[in-house]
Enzyme design. Structure first.
Site, PDB file in Angstrom:
ATOM      1  N   HIS A   5       0.835  -1.203   0.000  1.00 43.29           N
ATOM      2  CA  HIS A   5       0.000   0.000   0.000  1.00 43.29           C
ATOM      3  C   HIS A   5       0.870   1.254   0.000  1.00 43.29           C
ATOM      4  CE1 HIS A   5       0.518  -0.687   4.435  1.00 43.29           C
ATOM      5  NE2 HIS A   5       0.724   0.612   4.406  1.00 43.29           N
ATOM      6  N   GLU A  56      -3.658   3.491   1.821  1.00 40.17           N
ATOM      7  CA  GLU A  56      -3.967   3.602   3.241  1.00 40.17           C
ATOM      8  C   GLU A  56      -4.171   5.084   3.525  1.00 40.17           C
ATOM      9  OE1 GLU A  56      -1.665   3.412   7.535  1.00 40.17           O
ATOM     10  OE2 GLU A  56      -0.798   2.355   5.819  1.00 40.17           O
ATOM     11  N   HIS A  74       2.700  11.537  -7.497  1.00 37.73           N
ATOM     12  CA  HIS A  74       1.308  11.180  -7.734  1.00 37.73           C
ATOM     13  C   HIS A  74       1.107   9.676  -7.576  1.00 37.73           C
ATOM     14  CE1 HIS A  74       3.329  10.781 -11.673  1.00 37.73           C
ATOM     15  NE2 HIS A  74       2.589   9.684 -11.779  1.00 37.73           N
ATOM     16  N   GLU A 122      -2.807  10.378 -11.295  1.00 35.43           N
ATOM     17  CA  GLU A 122      -2.627  10.334 -12.739  1.00 35.43           C
ATOM     18  C   GLU A 122      -3.430   9.165 -13.299  1.00 35.43           C
ATOM     19  OE1 GLU A 122       0.976  10.108 -16.018  1.00 35.43           O
ATOM     20  OE2 GLU A 122       1.263   9.128 -14.090  1.00 35.43           O
TER      21      GLU A 122
END
Length: 128
Positions: A5, A56, A74, A122
């Site tokens: 994550h 998260e 990003h 993005e």
């Protein structure tokens, strides 16, 4: 090894969770609240954590805003039809900050949206 994550600190957990689930179409996978440690977590993603990397979202009690700094870039999401996805984001109240088009110097079609905390997402159109 695999990426599990990416953690993003958010200023309002409900607002952030709504954006990622209602605007970007992710699923709320699980939540944790730790009042003694003064934070709460929400894990969101497009698939289960054992099959896909997820986000998260971390809310630290009493912190409504973060300085994003200049090192963060990003989160990238692959999409089938980038124009359709951008239209859906706008229709759900999201902010498109770069309209769909080819990446500078290339042919890959990309677009950018911004979450309520200012994080950039993005979209990259899947090559057919």
């Amino acid at each position: 090894m695999r990426i599990l994550h990416t953690m993003l600190r958010v200023g309002d957990m409900d607002r952030a969770t709504r954006f990622y689930t209602e605007v970007l179409g992710m699923k709320l996978l699980r939540t944790t609240d730790r009042p003694e440690q003064k934070y709460s977590l929400a894990f969101v993603g497009y698939d289960a954590e054992d099959r896909s990397a997820v986000l998260e979202l971390t809310y630290n009690y009493g912190v409504e805003r973060y300085d994003l700094g200049n090192a963060y870039g990003h989160v990238a999401i692959e999409v089938d039809d980038i124009r359709k996805v951008c239209d859906a984001v706008r229709a759900r109240g999201g902010k498109v900050t770069r309209e769909p088009g080819p990446v500078k110097g290339g042919t890959t079609v990309i677009a950018f949206v911004e979450d309520p905390d200012g994080y950039k997402i993005e979209f990259i159109e899947r090559r057919r």
